[in-house]
Enzyme design. Structure first.
Site, PDB file in Angstrom:
ATOM      1  N   HIS A 138      24.661   9.692  47.965  1.00 53.93           N
ATOM      2  CA  HIS A 138      24.629   8.427  47.237  1.00 53.93           C
ATOM      3  C   HIS A 138      23.564   7.540  47.881  1.00 53.93           C
ATOM      4  O   HIS A 138      23.246   7.673  49.065  1.00 53.93           O
ATOM      5  CB  HIS A 138      26.012   7.775  47.339  1.00 53.93           C
ATOM      6  CG  HIS A 138      26.218   6.547  46.534  1.00 53.93           C
ATOM      7  ND1 HIS A 138      25.739   5.305  46.916  1.00 53.93           N
ATOM      8  CD2 HIS A 138      26.888   6.338  45.365  1.00 53.93           C
ATOM      9  CE1 HIS A 138      26.095   4.401  46.034  1.00 53.93           C
ATOM     10  NE2 HIS A 138      26.793   4.986  45.071  1.00 53.93           N
ATOM     11  N   ASP A 215      30.275   9.964  54.598  1.00 50.31           N
ATOM     12  CA  ASP A 215      30.636   9.082  53.493  1.00 50.31           C
ATOM     13  C   ASP A 215      31.871   9.659  52.817  1.00 50.31           C
ATOM     14  O   ASP A 215      31.802  10.659  52.106  1.00 50.31           O
ATOM     15  CB  ASP A 215      29.456   8.998  52.516  1.00 50.31           C
ATOM     16  CG  ASP A 215      29.776   8.219  51.242  1.00 50.31           C
ATOM     17  OD1 ASP A 215      30.930   7.778  51.068  1.00 50.31           O
ATOM     18  OD2 ASP A 215      28.871   8.073  50.404  1.00 50.31           O
ATOM     19  N   GLN A 218      34.490   9.344  48.047  1.00 48.40           N
ATOM     20  CA  GLN A 218      35.070  10.151  46.970  1.00 48.40           C
ATOM     21  C   GLN A 218      36.094  11.159  47.476  1.00 48.40           C
ATOM     22  O   GLN A 218      36.640  11.928  46.684  1.00 48.40           O
ATOM     23  CB  GLN A 218      33.956  10.882  46.212  1.00 48.40           C
ATOM     24  CG  GLN A 218      32.929   9.968  45.577  1.00 48.40           C
ATOM     25  CD  GLN A 218      33.488   9.119  44.456  1.00 48.40           C
ATOM     26  OE1 GLN A 218      34.549   9.403  43.908  1.00 48.40           O
ATOM     27  NE2 GLN A 218      32.767   8.082  44.088  1.00 48.40           N
ATOM     28  N   LYS A 241      38.055   2.363  45.273  1.00 50.01           N
ATOM     29  CA  LYS A 241      38.225   3.714  44.716  1.00 50.01           C
ATOM     30  C   LYS A 241      39.577   4.310  45.113  1.00 50.01           C
ATOM     31  O   LYS A 241      39.976   5.368  44.621  1.00 50.01           O
ATOM     32  CB  LYS A 241      37.088   4.619  45.183  1.00 50.01           C
ATOM     33  CG  LYS A 241      35.709   4.137  44.774  1.00 50.01           C
ATOM     34  CD  LYS A 241      34.615   5.077  45.254  1.00 50.01           C
ATOM     35  CE  LYS A 241      33.226   4.478  45.114  1.00 50.01           C
ATOM     36  NZ  LYS A 241      32.851   4.169  43.726  1.00 50.01           N
ATOM     37  N   CYS A 379      23.681   6.228  41.056  1.00 55.55           N
ATOM     38  CA  CYS A 379      23.200   5.892  42.407  1.00 55.55           C
ATOM     39  C   CYS A 379      22.861   7.162  43.196  1.00 55.55           C
ATOM     40  O   CYS A 379      23.174   7.278  44.386  1.00 55.55           O
ATOM     41  CB  CYS A 379      24.223   5.049  43.159  1.00 55.55           C
ATOM     42  SG  CYS A 379      24.502   3.424  42.431  1.00 55.55           S
TER      43      CYS A 379
END
Length: 421
Positions: A138, A215, A218, A241, A379
Site C-alpha cells: 500500500h 503492515d 488487512q 478496519k 492506493c
C-alpha cells in the site's frame, strides 16, 4: 442487542459455540438500510468496516458520561477517561498478544509507519543503505520510505511477485543483501488478498540483521494474529478496519526500539519535564503520544476488540473463507471477468475487471443496484502497473456478509454487464 462475551487472548482464541451469523449481522445497524431503494450489500470492508452497536454505544456513552482529557486531571471524570483509555490499550495488547507498554496508540497504520520512518529509520539510514519493499505494498508502506531515502541517500529495492499474486520468496530472500537495513511488508495485500508467510520472512530477515516493519491493516480484522509469534520488529494496524472508529490504530514495537527512538512529535503528555534548555521525555509508549488523543475513538476500539473476541477470530476467519470461496466460484462463471490475485493462502478480497468495462462505470452501476464495491487503484499504483491495468473493482467481504448477499452481488453484476454490453 446481541452480546458476545470476550474470550481470553481474543486475537488467537475462538468462541466455544458456532456463532449465529444472522444474530451477529443484526448487531450492525447500518447494514439494515437501503441504497437507491435497494437493500444495501456492503462489500467494501477492506476500505472501512461497519460498526457494531456495541462500538457505537461505547463512543456515545463516553461522551455522555465520562468525557474528559486523559492523564491530566485528578477529578473523577479525568480518572474515568484515563482508565477507559488505558483499559483499551490493555485490551488491544491482549488481542495481539503483546505487552501494553510496547503498544503506541495512534490514528492508524499511516501514522504508525511514518512514526517508524521518521523516528527509527531517518536517524539510522545513510547513503549506501537500502530499504526492501514488496510489489504489493500500500502507498502507506511505500511513500514514507521514499521520503526517508531522499533525505538519507538510501535506496529502495523491490521484491517481485509470482503471477498468482504470491510473493516470490526465493527472489525476496536473494534481495536481502548486506546493504538492506529495513524490510517493509504487508501481512495481507489490500488488492490481491495474498496472505504472506510473515513469520518465516521475518526469521529470514532477522538472520541477516534486517529490521522488519509489517503492515497488519488487512490481517488483524480478519484472522487470529499473534504478533509476538511473528518475530517482527514493528507491527502497524488500523482501528477503522477492525470495526472500530476512524482515526484509531496502533504501532507495536520491541521495547528496545521504543526506548532508543526519539519522539516523532513534541508537545504535551509526551514529556516528564520541560525547560527552555531541554526536555526530559516520557517513557514509551507515551513518549510517542503527544497531545490530546482520540479518546472516545480508542474507547470504541476497545469495545470492538471485546466484540470480535466474543465471536472468536478463528470463527471469523472461517466464515470469511467460506464467503470468499462462494464468491470466487460464482464470479468465475461470468464471461470476460478476470480476478487479480489467486494465491493459495488468501483473505476475503477479490479485485476484478471485466473486459471492455471501466471499473468506475461498473462500480457506479452496481451502487444503483444497492451493491457497494470500491473502484480505482486502491492506493497501490505500483501493483496495478505490474498487473497491467489502470484500475480494478474490489469486493471485500466480512463476517457480517451473507451468502445471499454474494448471490445478490453476482446477479447485480450480471445485470450491469448486460447493460454495458
Amino acid at each position: 442487542m446481541t452480546t458476545h462475551g470476550p474470550t481470553a487472548g481474543g486475537g488467537t482464541g475462538a468462541a466455544a459455540a458456532t456463532p449465529d451469523w444472522e444474530r451477529v449481522r443484526a448487531d450492525f445497524p447500518l447494514l439494515q438500510r437501503q441504497v437507491h431503494g435497494k437493500p444495501l450489500v456492503y462489500l467494501d470492508s477492506a476500505n472501512t468496516a461497519q460498526k457494531p452497536r456495541a462500538v457505537i454505544e461505547a463512543v456515545d456513552d463516553f461522551y455522555r458520561r465520562h468525557n474528559a482529557n486523559v492523564s491530566r486531571a485528578v477529578h473523577q471524570l479525568g480518572s474515568e477517561a484515563t482508565d477507559a483509555y488505558e483499559g483499551a490499550r490493555r485490551k488491544l495488547a491482549a488481542f495481539l498478544n503483546v505487552r501494553a507498554d510496547e503498544l503506541v496508540l495512534c490514528s492508524g497504520t499511516t501514522f504508525a509507519l511514518n512514526l517508524v520512518a521518521y523516528s527509527w529509520a531517518l536517524p539510522r539510514l545513510k547513503a549506501g543503505d537500502a530499504i526492501l519493499l514488496t510489489r504489493m505494498e500500500h502507498h502507506a508502506n511505500i511513500v514514507p520510505w521514499q521520503l526517508v531515502a531522499q533525505r538519507t541517500g538510501a535506496s529502495i529495492k523491490v521484491a517481485e511477485l509470482h503471477a498468482d499474486g504470491s510473493l516470490d520468496l526465493e527472489a525476496l530472500y536473494a534481495a536481502m543483501t548486506p546493504e538492506v537495513r529495513l524490510l517493509g511488508l504487508a501481512h495481507v495485500s489490500n488488492v490481491l488478498g495474498t496472505v504472506n508467510p510473515v513469520a518465516e520472512i521475518c526469521r529470514q530477515a532477522r538472520a541477516r540483521g534486517i529490521t522488519t516493519v509489517v503492515d497488519g491493516s488487512q490481517a488483524v480484522p480478519h484472522m487470529p494474529v499473534d504478533v509476538a509469534a511473528l518475530g517482527c520488529d514493528f507491527y502497524a494496524f488500523t482501528g477503522h478496519k477492525l470495526c472500530g472508529p476512524t482515526g484509531t490504530g496502533g504501532l507495536w514495537a520491541r521495547r528496545a526500539h521504543l526506548e532508543a527512538m526519539p519522539p516523532f512529535l513534541g508537545g504535551g503528555e509526551m514529556i516528564k519535564e520541560v525547560r527552555f534548555d531541554g526536555s526530559v521525555f516520557n517513557d514509551p509508549p507515551h513518549k510517542f503520544e503527544a497531545g490530546t488523543p482520540n479518546i472516545a475513538g480508542v474507547v470504541g476500539l476497545g469495545a470492538a476488540v471485546d466484540y470480535l473476541s466474543g465471536i472468536g477470530m478463528a470463527a471469523i476467519h472461517a466464515r470469511e473463507a467460506a464467503l470468499l470461496a462462494h464468491a470466487t466460484e460464482e464470479l468465475g462463471k461470468i464471461d470476460g471477468l478476470r480476478i487479480f490475485g489467486t494465491a493459495p493462502d488468501k483473505a476475503a478480497v477479490i479485485s476484478f475487471a471485466i473486459d471492455g468495462v471501466h471499473s468506475h462505470d461498473l462500480a457506479t452501476l452496481l451502487d444503483l443496484e444497492g451493491v457497494a464495491v470500491r473502484s480505482g487503484q486502491h492506493c497501490a499504483h505500483p501493483l496495478l502497473q505490474w498487473l497491467g491495468v489502470g484500475t480494478t473493482c474490489r469486493a471485500s467481504l466480512a463476517f457480517y456478509n451473507t451468502h445471499a448477499e454474494v448471490d445478490a452481488f453476482v446477479a447485480a453484476l450480471r445485470k450491469v454487464v448486460r447493460l454495458l454490453a
